[in-house]
Enzyme design. Sequence first.
Site, short mmCIF file in Angstrom:
data_model
loop_
_atom_site.label_atom_id
_atom_site.label_comp_id
_atom_site.label_asym_id
_atom_site.label_seq_id
_atom_site.Cartn_x
_atom_site.Cartn_y
_atom_site.Cartn_z
N ASP A 487 -14.97 -40.62 -50.75
CA ASP A 487 -14.46 -41.84 -50.13
C ASP A 487 -13.04 -41.68 -49.61
OD1 ASP A 487 -16.35 -43.84 -50.12
OD2 ASP A 487 -15.96 -44.44 -52.18
C1 GLC Z 1 -16.28 -43.22 -56.46
C2 GLC Z 1 -17.27 -43.99 -55.62
C3 GLC Z 1 -18.27 -43.08 -55.00
C4 GLC Z 1 -17.60 -41.94 -54.31
C5 GLC Z 1 -16.65 -41.22 -55.23
C6 GLC Z 1 -15.87 -40.13 -54.56
O1 GLC Z 1 -16.92 -42.72 -57.60
O2 GLC Z 1 -17.90 -44.98 -56.39
O3 GLC Z 1 -19.07 -43.78 -54.08
O4 GLC Z 1 -18.59 -41.08 -53.83
O5 GLC Z 1 -15.73 -42.14 -55.77
O6 GLC Z 1 -14.93 -40.63 -53.69
C1 GLC Z 2 -10.69 -45.26 -54.15
C2 GLC Z 2 -11.06 -44.19 -55.16
C3 GLC Z 2 -12.44 -43.68 -54.95
C4 GLC Z 2 -13.39 -44.81 -54.79
C5 GLC Z 2 -12.93 -45.83 -53.76
C6 GLC Z 2 -13.89 -46.98 -53.75
O1 GLC Z 2 -10.62 -44.73 -52.90
O2 GLC Z 2 -10.17 -43.10 -55.15
O3 GLC Z 2 -12.80 -42.88 -56.04
O4 GLC Z 2 -14.62 -44.30 -54.41
O5 GLC Z 2 -11.65 -46.27 -54.09
O6 GLC Z 2 -13.54 -47.98 -52.87
#
Ligand code: GLC
Ligand code: GLC
Length: 814
Positions: A487
């Site tokens: 993300d």
């Molecule tokens: C969080 C989110 C997931 C994403 C991950 C890596 O665990 O819930 O959707 O893939 O972060 O950014």
């Molecule tokens: C932030 C976190 C990530 C997560 C995202 C969800 O970017 O670092 O892990 O997936 O929020 O919105």
Amino acid sequence: MKFGYFDDQNREYVITRPDTPLPWINYLGCQEYFGIISNTAGGYSFYRDARLRRLTRYRYNNAPWDCGGRYIYLRDDESGSFWSPSWQPTRHAAEDYSCRHGMGYTTIGSKFAGIEAYTRYFVPLDENLEIWQLTVSNRRATPARISVFASVEFCLWDAQDDATNFQRNYNIGEVEVNEGVLYHKTEYRERRNHFAFFACSEPTAGFDTARDAFLGPYRGWDNPAAVASGQLSNSIAHGWAPIGAHQVNLVLAAGETRQIIFVLGYQENPVDRKFDPPDSQTINKKTAEPVIAKYLGAKEADAAFGRLHEHWDKLLGIFQVDTPDLHTNRMVNIWNAYQCMATFNMSRSASSFESGIGRGLGFRDSNQDLLGFVHMVPARARERILDLASTQLDTGGAYHQYQPLTKRGNNDIGSGFNDDPHWLILGVAAYLKETGDWSILNELVPYDNKPGTEEPLYAHMGRSFGYTLERLGPHGLPLIGRADWNDCLNLNCFSDTPGNSFQTTTNRDGMVAESVFIAGLFVRASRELAAIACHQGHPDDAKRFLAAAEKMEQTVKEHGWDGEWFLRAYDSFGEKIGSKERDEGKIFIESNGFCVLAGIGLDDGRAAKALASVRERLATKHGLVVHQPAYTRYYLHLGEISSYPPGYKENAGVFCHVNPWVMIAETRLGHGDEAHDYYLRINPSAREEISEVHRCEPYVYAQMIAGKDAPTFGEAKNSWLTGTAAWNYYAITQWILGVRPTYGGLEIAPVIPAGWQGFTATRIFRGVKYKIAIERAGPGNNVALTVNGSPIEGNIVRPPTDGSNEISISAVLS
Ligand code: GLC
Ligand code: GLC
């Protein structure tokens, strides 16, 4: 250092001192009514949606941690001293403190001044309420006069509003008290048709419903004035902060034990029967009274607890193993499976780290979660899949999140996360392999929940596939969009404005930045889809899916390979990310794990090379980090990943979710030792001894462990609600232990450590019990299978055709 121990026999983690590094929580409820409960009775309850139907108030990021809970106070009426058997909120130095977190229940208590008190908290199956069973024993040689106080603080339903809209909220709080039951009915006069109740099994000596009356001016929950005085004042809340508090006065003979039950619950009334009498403003309590009366009885409460126990016996009984490794057994048999159910129930909404108001159900996350729970609750997995698919857009893309209460896509975050659609394919594939229920593919499912747009689920998956092919970049790799699995790798964001969301801000046209990770995911998903198409009698579709997968594989080899490992992406200038050409972020875990997991480079040495590079550059004693070197400053063209200080979260933290991709990749190369070694590095039970470093609960996975660049290397955060649960479960059970559902039957393909002599397992698969014994005769992974005493070809055991419901399998590895 440990703060407790595993009681495997009882499937409990027993915490033996209350001052754990962080609140160590458990979940109550597994259907519609839920609660979080910490080892000191902190937490809150909600019905279905932690934001929109929150019953009790909780203060996140409070000092001390974990404020707001299911608090019981005992008062010695001789001396006037009072304390909480759960330690919080009064924090008295009690003896024999213990908190037993079990499957869907928690028991907390201690002994103070010769009075022992333990409370068992749980939610009965099929009910929207929770039971607190308090057992008080007088261990003194003399009689004791003890008053008991039980308290909750009501949240005004919408947790977001509750924490922000004080000009309104201080005016709207309303309660009723009837026959000793406290009813919370804020906003019931207008559009709500639900209320909460808090009841007690014993005749009470008083109650309070106004927080100010209970706590007294400028006092906190650690020192309520009414408890100190020994008498509640029967206060009625008018606005401000409604609470529920009961008082019971006990006289206990020496050695005497008494049980008191408190019931906190949620009730909905039919809209046309909200009030009784109908033209009044009084809650119609007829719907709630029978259920309250039922569970205030100790017999019913115990029976409900028994049913809960059986429920978990059944769920966990679906897969049980006995391996030479204690941590494997404990996590597979108990805690990892349990955590998978919690992530199914909660998605990413409510934990110590997720406030219950932030996120709905993630499309990507919920599909991956299926991998961990589909075998336990296939019918609910089916429903979840159809809900998810209904939020898919007709472009094949997906809303990134949806609200559990409305099941509608969340417009605030929208779509454009270009990996999302493929997780639906993997989720459906997992469901089909587990259940063999091909009928799901014919279910008519709308796009974006719009009536009239329905197509069979199978067509939805075709659109997922097409979505990527319509969005290829300059190298023929998939365009990344707002982000892929990571993300925080936001290659089109270019945000220089504080507070902008990295996920939804887009300043580039998105036509250049490409993801090698999505390419790997696409290869994997398209091959799954081809197998499904074949089974459905669509050979032309299957050919198309396979050809596209093949082509993508070639593209990855051509444009996604850096010489020693797979590249991660191309940025929006067409520059490589995850390449030796970079100073920071030279190598990433996601593309290497997933490409190999998808089978790319198994044939030409690339896979082996990539995993050797991962081992050399990303492996640490606390797990595999996301990338190396960490980003040391903020890069406009990379986005959120570089917003984190080095070693945290996506910036080179140990993101536990992706570690299993490498474990599975190792098994694809036949490396059982490596796979299991990685497994143990992040296995919570194996980390129990370093709880002072790890800090999160030793019985469940955390999303992240600080990486080697972080000053707090080894410290975990964001426990419980993470894709880590499902992926680790999937990796250990299906790829390392190798008991793997396939379309045609149960495959037995262990890739276990060389030192293991074997293991045994029982697996209930499509209604048949498979008793599996694996024995090592040589160091390799070749499997010779015997089914019910007769050798069979290959390693897939077909479901019995003779109606039997038990099969014995023995497998010899050489
Ligand atoms: C969080 C989110 C997931 C994403 C991950 C890596 O665990 O819930 O959707 O893939 O972060 O950014
Ligand atoms: C932030 C976190 C990530 C997560 C995202 C969800 O970017 O670092 O892990 O997936 O929020 O919105």
